[in-house]
Design an enzyme around this catalytic site. Sequence first.
Site, short mmCIF file in Angstrom:
data_model
loop_
_atom_site.label_atom_id
_atom_site.label_comp_id
_atom_site.label_asym_id
_atom_site.label_seq_id
_atom_site.Cartn_x
_atom_site.Cartn_y
_atom_site.Cartn_z
N HIS A 39 -56.34 -19.85 118.73
CA HIS A 39 -56.79 -18.83 117.79
C HIS A 39 -55.63 -18.32 116.93
O HIS A 39 -55.76 -18.09 115.73
CB HIS A 39 -57.45 -17.69 118.57
CG HIS A 39 -57.75 -16.48 117.75
ND1 HIS A 39 -56.95 -15.36 117.76
CD2 HIS A 39 -58.74 -16.22 116.87
CE1 HIS A 39 -57.45 -14.46 116.94
NE2 HIS A 39 -58.53 -14.95 116.38
N GLU A 70 -54.89 -20.77 114.31
CA GLU A 70 -55.91 -20.65 113.24
C GLU A 70 -55.47 -19.61 112.20
O GLU A 70 -55.49 -19.86 111.00
CB GLU A 70 -57.26 -20.26 113.86
CG GLU A 70 -58.33 -19.89 112.84
CD GLU A 70 -59.17 -18.70 113.29
OE1 GLU A 70 -59.73 -18.73 114.39
OE2 GLU A 70 -59.24 -17.71 112.53
N HIS A 71 -55.03 -18.46 112.68
CA HIS A 71 -54.57 -17.41 111.76
C HIS A 71 -53.38 -17.91 110.94
O HIS A 71 -53.29 -17.66 109.74
CB HIS A 71 -54.12 -16.17 112.56
CG HIS A 71 -55.23 -15.21 112.84
ND1 HIS A 71 -55.21 -13.92 112.41
CD2 HIS A 71 -56.40 -15.36 113.50
CE1 HIS A 71 -56.31 -13.30 112.81
NE2 HIS A 71 -57.05 -14.15 113.48
N GLU A 75 -57.21 -7.17 116.47
CA GLU A 75 -58.45 -7.93 116.68
C GLU A 75 -58.84 -7.89 118.16
O GLU A 75 -60.00 -7.68 118.51
CB GLU A 75 -58.26 -9.37 116.20
CG GLU A 75 -59.55 -10.19 116.23
CD GLU A 75 -59.36 -11.63 115.72
OE1 GLU A 75 -58.23 -12.02 115.39
OE2 GLU A 75 -60.38 -12.35 115.68
#
Lengths: 434, 427
Positions: free
Chosen positions: B69, B72-73, B144
């Site tokens: 993840h 991904e960022h 997040e």
Amino acid sequence: MIDTHVEEKLCKLFEKNGITVYNIKSNRFKTNTINIFFHDNLNKDTVALNALFPSVLRRGCKGLPNIKEINLYLEKMYGAVFDCGIVKKGERQIIHFYFEYISDKYTNEKQRNFEKAFEFLMNIIFRPELKNGSFNEQYVEQEKNNLKMIVKGRTNDKIQYSMERCYELMCKDEPFGLYEYGTIEQIDEITNDKLYEHYKKKIASLPAEIFITGEMEEKDEAFIKEKLSLVERSPTQKLNSSIIFKCVKEVKEYEDKMDVNQAKLCMGFRTHVHPADNDYYALLVFNGLLGGGMHSKLFQNVREKAGLAYYVFAGLEKFKGLMVIASGIDIKNKDTAQEIIMKQLDEIRSGNITEYEYEATLKSIKTGIMSLKDSQLYVVDFYLSQLINGTHDTMETLVEKVNRVTVDDIIKVADNVQLDTIYFLTSKSHENSN
Amino acid sequence: MNFDTIEYKKYNELFYRYEHSSGLNCIVIPKKGYYKKYATFSTQYGSVDNEFVIPGESKPTKVPDGIAHFLEHKLFEQKDGSVMDKFAALGSKPNAFTSFNQTVYLFSCTDLFSENFKLLLNFVQNPYITDESVEREKKIIGQEINMYRDDPGWRANFNLLKAMYKNHPVRYDIAGTIDSISEITKETLYKCYKTFYHPSNMLITVVGDVDHIKVFEQVENCIQTSDKSTEIKRIFPKESSDINKSYIEQNMPVSTPIFYMGFKDSNFDLEGDEILRYEIAIKVLLSMLMGKSSRLYEELYDKSLINSSFEMDFSLENSYAYSMFGGESVNPEEVQDMVTKEIKLLKKQGLDQENFNRLLNASKGRFLRQLNSLENISRSFINLYFKGVTLFDYLEVYDKMKFDYITDVFDSHFDIKRMALSVVKQK
């Protein structure tokens, strides 16, 4: 591979008894839909009653007296989807009935499903399951409990809750400040008889629209007409328009404390723009430029540059001329975040708008509007909003008007935007830990 | 240009498939008359892939939770700034998401498709990660993670997986924890990138009204690697078929308790259409057992033990499978008791064939309805593709489904010993 594409547009078929019937033809989708909307004024005396009766209607109707029978019926129609509920748009509370069913060409028997679907909705709305001349008492009590669960459960979604709470506090002396599902006290006061009387009165008098999307044959129009002529209606109730102009004397600040890891900062603004004004298009662009996506000043400065938030955006409540800026931040960063947010608004007011920001905003709004067309529900919602606002835009004319907005128009709108309320949802333990 | 055309005439659907020399597949699913064009570039790499052998090495590598993840960022950052700005200049909406098993980069646009598509192909192939940007991203992802920590539904969901699984990384949050992401470095990110972002481990899909040949030509011109890669060895810890614990509770500010429960399933070694067959069977069984027309739903609803938030689903991946159902309830334990009783009763009584036929038809109708949405088509297509099956093959599997098969599946999946319950409630 597919028949010639049908040009989709809103087409008014007829009006009967204060119910207007519209059709939006299309052949791109695997399903067709029927949407029925009843409009009422948001009002503290009726808000909970309006929220409750659709959920009682959902429990049973003539021929299908309970959830089980209703769902057996839907399953037999190839898993058709039915639901109903309420939405708040500005100072209106709208009761919505929805039905979606597989297009006839994909069903094995090639049967016509439109008539079955329409008849079903008519029965749900106008012929509820009754006991001793009123609603089924058991259903009413259960649905009161369910509604109370919704009201109490509002805080579960912190993002949504903080935004709603900001608007509510901001408009606590206006109808818009009412929560569309009512309060626990209002729900507790409802009796079966009171609810049934209320339902009968409202269903007979509220102005209503029916939207049919997808494939429709000529004979269907006659069918609808005939079904609607069997419905008893009284003269249509008058609707108020939302109050938009309200001068802010001083900025109000509120804080709620909950057991949370992340604080929510919401800032409520009054735009003083009516959705039927010419300024509305500039407002759309202003909002997009400020906080409507990755190109926006808020995203770039609060998230990308300062790293303060995972989410930060600006959203409009166009029916009421309001704007909210929402973000999820660390508790200790409240002042910094607020300062950076207000600075972005000032930047726009002073005309510090780059060519890139301006162009990206126009394009992103265009993409957003044109993308609505790929969902039957969004298309219906778009036209419903037009009717509420008394405007006559199509997606195309809306895009055209947005494209004509100049930087000066944006600055003018930005100048009139007024901060009204700052709402902060923060942690209970914060004070102790510092 | 060589490509395959696969048609499903009866349902007005088709897709084109093209294979690049690197082993990368590109799928175009035309939707005539749609305004949006929806393109994705995905890799079969998700949060569960936290231990693996890098091709060419002999020892396994273990990486911090949440790294897929995090990567991904970071891919959105390019040498000359953020690629988001370039998408925004074209008026399109880029996005990305990481699941347990995939990372998907995407955009949707209405105009300038090929310009957007070029950006997508380029940025996913060209990571640019610096130490400073890794540190800044830790703050944003930290927010997040905190946002999800405050979401009771999300918590109940993930806690159920913790209750079901002792060792398998599906028990960890996709984004990791504040602690685990603090260990992430530029070097590890590049290592993961090199391992999992080889075209042969990736897929491109485009859904919408586009010219498929132009799409394939663009892929041909933009993919930089042409050599095929060797297989990535993914290492999963040993996981027994038993559940970790039958009950898990977390205290959070919620007015009504939120619960999820479900069954751990060890039957995930399936291939081809078998995967679809098994999935449909369990979904139909869930409807038969507790769908809105079932006896159990009626009873639960009448006792106010569930409300309209009640939902159910089944997940089947390469190394794990489970069913999950739940929502809000004033008394989750009582719901569990009633579910248990109903399963025992149905096992004794046997299932009803007429019920099965009707619910199978309804399930097929709901599947067709999903085909209205470009996003749904794309998402399901990607997920199934990495398992070796095609989305539209569901339609044929529906038509061939047999009652005998689902009664067998009922007996094996709904095993009370493998049921777990997760509850989030106020202290």
